[in-house]
Design a protein around this motif. Sequence first.
Motif, mmCIF file in Angstrom:
data_model
loop_
_atom_site.group_PDB
_atom_site.id
_atom_site.type_symbol
_atom_site.label_atom_id
_atom_site.label_comp_id
_atom_site.label_asym_id
_atom_site.label_seq_id
_atom_site.Cartn_x
_atom_site.Cartn_y
_atom_site.Cartn_z
ATOM 1 N N THR A 12 0.855 -1.186 0.000
ATOM 2 C CA THR A 12 0.000 0.000 0.000
ATOM 3 C C THR A 12 0.886 1.228 0.000
ATOM 4 O O THR A 12 1.757 1.378 0.866
ATOM 5 C CB THR A 12 -0.904 0.023 1.244
ATOM 6 N N VAL A 13 0.702 2.092 -0.980
ATOM 7 C CA VAL A 13 1.479 3.328 -1.042
ATOM 8 C C VAL A 13 0.872 4.323 -0.058
ATOM 9 O O VAL A 13 -0.331 4.624 -0.118
ATOM 10 C CB VAL A 13 1.501 3.912 -2.464
ATOM 11 N N LEU A 14 1.685 4.838 0.862
ATOM 12 C CA LEU A 14 1.200 5.747 1.901
ATOM 13 C C LEU A 14 1.310 7.209 1.487
ATOM 14 O O LEU A 14 0.468 8.027 1.858
ATOM 15 C CB LEU A 14 1.976 5.516 3.202
ATOM 16 N N THR A 15 2.360 7.555 0.766
ATOM 17 C CA THR A 15 2.563 8.950 0.345
ATOM 18 C C THR A 15 1.775 9.214 -0.933
ATOM 19 O O THR A 15 2.333 9.325 -2.031
ATOM 20 C CB THR A 15 4.060 9.239 0.135
ATOM 21 N N VAL A 16 0.457 9.321 -0.771
ATOM 22 C CA VAL A 16 -0.448 9.456 -1.910
ATOM 23 C C VAL A 16 -1.274 10.726 -1.777
ATOM 24 O O VAL A 16 -1.822 11.017 -0.716
ATOM 25 C CB VAL A 16 -1.393 8.239 -2.001
ATOM 26 N N ASP A 17 -1.339 11.475 -2.887
ATOM 27 C CA ASP A 17 -2.282 12.571 -3.022
ATOM 28 C C ASP A 17 -2.953 12.374 -4.379
ATOM 29 O O ASP A 17 -2.290 12.380 -5.419
ATOM 30 C CB ASP A 17 -1.561 13.919 -2.965
ATOM 31 N N ASP A 18 -4.260 12.211 -4.385
ATOM 32 C CA ASP A 18 -4.981 11.900 -5.623
ATOM 33 C C ASP A 18 -4.889 13.013 -6.664
ATOM 34 O O ASP A 18 -5.195 12.781 -7.843
ATOM 35 C CB ASP A 18 -6.454 11.610 -5.315
ATOM 36 N N ARG A 19 -4.457 14.189 -6.259
ATOM 37 C CA ARG A 19 -4.316 15.286 -7.225
ATOM 38 C C ARG A 19 -3.062 15.154 -8.080
ATOM 39 O O ARG A 19 -2.955 15.796 -9.123
ATOM 40 C CB ARG A 19 -4.288 16.622 -6.492
ATOM 41 N N TRP A 20 -2.097 14.340 -7.625
ATOM 42 C CA TRP A 20 -0.836 14.221 -8.369
ATOM 43 C C TRP A 20 -1.032 13.279 -9.559
ATOM 44 O O TRP A 20 -1.650 12.221 -9.405
ATOM 45 C CB TRP A 20 0.265 13.699 -7.457
ATOM 46 N N PRO A 21 -0.486 13.612 -10.717
ATOM 47 C CA PRO A 21 -0.656 12.733 -11.880
ATOM 48 C C PRO A 21 0.063 11.401 -11.696
ATOM 49 O O PRO A 21 1.144 11.345 -11.111
ATOM 50 C CB PRO A 21 -0.042 13.542 -13.027
ATOM 51 N N THR A 22 -0.557 10.338 -12.194
ATOM 52 C CA THR A 22 0.005 9.001 -12.038
ATOM 53 C C THR A 22 -0.111 8.223 -13.340
ATOM 54 O O THR A 22 -0.849 8.596 -14.257
ATOM 55 C CB THR A 22 -0.720 8.207 -10.926
ATOM 56 N N THR A 23 0.607 7.135 -13.383
ATOM 57 C CA THR A 23 0.439 6.121 -14.408
ATOM 58 C C THR A 23 0.391 4.777 -13.703
ATOM 59 O O THR A 23 0.839 4.656 -12.559
ATOM 60 C CB THR A 23 1.598 6.165 -15.430
ATOM 61 N N THR A 24 -0.164 3.786 -14.345
ATOM 62 C CA THR A 24 -0.254 2.462 -13.739
ATOM 63 C C THR A 24 0.942 1.629 -14.171
ATOM 64 O O THR A 24 1.190 1.458 -15.368
ATOM 65 C CB THR A 24 -1.565 1.759 -14.130
ATOM 66 N N VAL A 25 1.685 1.129 -13.190
ATOM 67 C CA VAL A 25 2.844 0.280 -13.444
ATOM 68 C C VAL A 25 2.624 -1.028 -12.700
ATOM 69 O O VAL A 25 2.539 -1.044 -11.465
ATOM 70 C CB VAL A 25 4.152 0.947 -12.977
ATOM 71 N N ASN A 26 2.490 -2.102 -13.441
ATOM 72 C CA ASN A 26 2.302 -3.424 -12.840
ATOM 73 C C ASN A 26 1.126 -3.427 -11.855
ATOM 74 O O ASN A 26 1.199 -3.994 -10.768
ATOM 75 C CB ASN A 26 3.591 -3.872 -12.142
ATOM 76 N N GLY A 27 0.050 -2.756 -12.250
ATOM 77 C CA GLY A 27 -1.178 -2.751 -11.457
ATOM 78 C C GLY A 27 -1.228 -1.737 -10.332
ATOM 79 O O GLY A 27 -2.237 -1.662 -9.625
ATOM 80 N N LEU A 28 -0.173 -0.932 -10.156
ATOM 81 C CA LEU A 28 -0.113 0.040 -9.053
ATOM 82 C C LEU A 28 0.036 1.447 -9.611
ATOM 83 O O LEU A 28 0.831 1.678 -10.523
ATOM 84 C CB LEU A 28 1.074 -0.288 -8.145
ATOM 85 N N LYS A 29 -0.728 2.390 -9.085
ATOM 86 C CA LYS A 29 -0.602 3.780 -9.512
ATOM 87 C C LYS A 29 0.723 4.344 -8.988
ATOM 88 O O LYS A 29 0.995 4.304 -7.804
ATOM 89 C CB LYS A 29 -1.767 4.618 -8.976
ATOM 90 N N ARG A 30 1.517 4.897 -9.913
ATOM 91 C CA ARG A 30 2.803 5.452 -9.548
ATOM 92 C C ARG A 30 2.906 6.877 -10.051
ATOM 93 O O ARG A 30 2.368 7.231 -11.106
ATOM 94 C CB ARG A 30 3.959 4.601 -10.131
ATOM 95 N N PRO A 31 3.607 7.753 -9.315
ATOM 96 C CA PRO A 31 3.660 9.167 -9.698
ATOM 97 C C PRO A 31 4.495 9.374 -10.960
ATOM 98 O O PRO A 31 5.494 8.688 -11.195
ATOM 99 C CB PRO A 31 4.341 9.807 -8.481
ATOM 100 N N VAL A 32 4.058 10.325 -11.759
ATOM 101 C CA VAL A 32 4.852 10.767 -12.907
ATOM 102 C C VAL A 32 5.226 12.222 -12.670
ATOM 103 O O VAL A 32 4.815 12.850 -11.678
ATOM 104 C CB VAL A 32 4.076 10.601 -14.220
ATOM 105 N N THR A 33 5.996 12.775 -13.569
ATOM 106 C CA THR A 33 6.411 14.173 -13.440
ATOM 107 C C THR A 33 5.209 15.096 -13.643
ATOM 108 O O THR A 33 4.430 14.922 -14.583
ATOM 109 C CB THR A 33 7.519 14.501 -14.462
ATOM 110 N N LEU A 34 5.067 16.069 -12.758
ATOM 111 C CA LEU A 34 4.022 17.075 -12.864
ATOM 112 C C LEU A 34 4.439 18.098 -13.914
ATOM 113 O O LEU A 34 5.465 18.757 -13.765
ATOM 114 C CB LEU A 34 3.809 17.757 -11.510
ATOM 115 N N GLN A 35 3.654 18.224 -14.970
ATOM 116 C CA GLN A 35 3.970 19.186 -16.029
ATOM 117 C C GLN A 35 3.125 20.437 -15.849
ATOM 118 O O GLN A 35 1.893 20.368 -15.761
ATOM 119 C CB GLN A 35 3.726 18.572 -17.408
ATOM 120 N N LEU A 36 3.776 21.576 -15.780
ATOM 121 C CA LEU A 36 3.112 22.852 -15.563
ATOM 122 C C LEU A 36 3.255 23.755 -16.776
ATOM 123 O O LEU A 36 4.159 23.590 -17.587
ATOM 124 C CB LEU A 36 3.691 23.544 -14.328
#
Length: 383
Positions: A359-383
């Motif tokens: 279980t990933v604890l450092t999660v904020d649903d506002r941060w962009p993610t991609t799915t890697v091996n079934g788990l949401k992982r953070p990607v670079t925030l593009q501004l």
Amino acid sequence: MSQTTAAAAAPLLAPATVGRTAPASPTDRATKRRRVLDILDARGEDSLLLTTHTALTWYLDGGRVHISLAGDPIAALLVDRDGDHLVTFNNEAARIAAEELPPGVSLHTVQWYGNLHEAAAAVGHSSGGNTGTAATPLAEAAVANELRAARQQLLPGESTRYAHLSAELAGIMTDVLSTARPDTTEFELVSALAGRVVAAGAEPLVLLCNGSSRSGFRHPLATHAPLGRRAMAVVCARRDGLVSNITRWVRFDAGTSEELDAEARIAAVEADIFDATVPGTRLDRIFAEIKASYVRHGFGAEQWEQHHQGGPAGYAGRDPRVTAAATDTVVLNQPFTWNPSGPGVKIEDTVQLTESGLTVLTVDDRWPTTTVNGLKRPVTLQL
């Protein structure tokens, strides 16, 4: 004893209002005491002296025993067959009693110029025969491995506090990095992060930032350099003794094809590490998988030598850092922070191994993610 005296039942010079309540859970503390007594039983000893930040904050279940983040603890604790005995300096006792001391721990003081360890070793009631002389307690360093094993499996209260801290930390990263601009300096960014961490009641233990001009550094202490087109921020924050760790990236353009490829590959390395983090696996076996994964995903056989790879987390930033010599065995409810990295890329979150998986604890649903091996992982925030 002339140096150490028992504190009164009521807090010394207690303030009119209490600014903090000790977070300790009586149930969790009873389990921790049982674990330490088991260590004493196995060693044939009657007492143990705890002297490090990691051991003290764990055993006190979140009590703060620091003043300077760079200094030694301002307390030492003797665990013996009769109970738990905390010794602190006379000028710290009032706050410790009012805000940090769990129920069932006796408080003793020594003068601010005294020796904490000597005072704590002498305060116990275990005696050697009929001489009345207190037995020499077991030193913490002598059972470092056993204590680390006792800390591995987080208890319910700890897990809840850790999840709250980690989620808040992820939210702070989102709030601060989403307001960054190319001309924001590294110092400005980490200053904003530090302010938010402290406002959350936590201590910022590590603050790192590199803008695009300094992307080659893997432990980049901040400078006056502007962020430029791309930047990394790292925060390790401690609250109630537990340390949560997180890395995030921000970018002000679409990114190069090389960057995007490297970011995907480092996430694949992390996925391999996550797959290897299962109950019963030794850390040295996971380390071997890390080394193989770097090769498998195109980073080269020597990439693991360029930075530490993380490991179990909790009451220390890494407890311990994983190496070929680390033979601890993974257990359920254990937290981890793995941080694989390559040239210009890194991924890092605090996670906990549960019965349903990581279980990933450092999660904020506002941060962009991609799915890697079934788990949401953070990607670079593009501004």
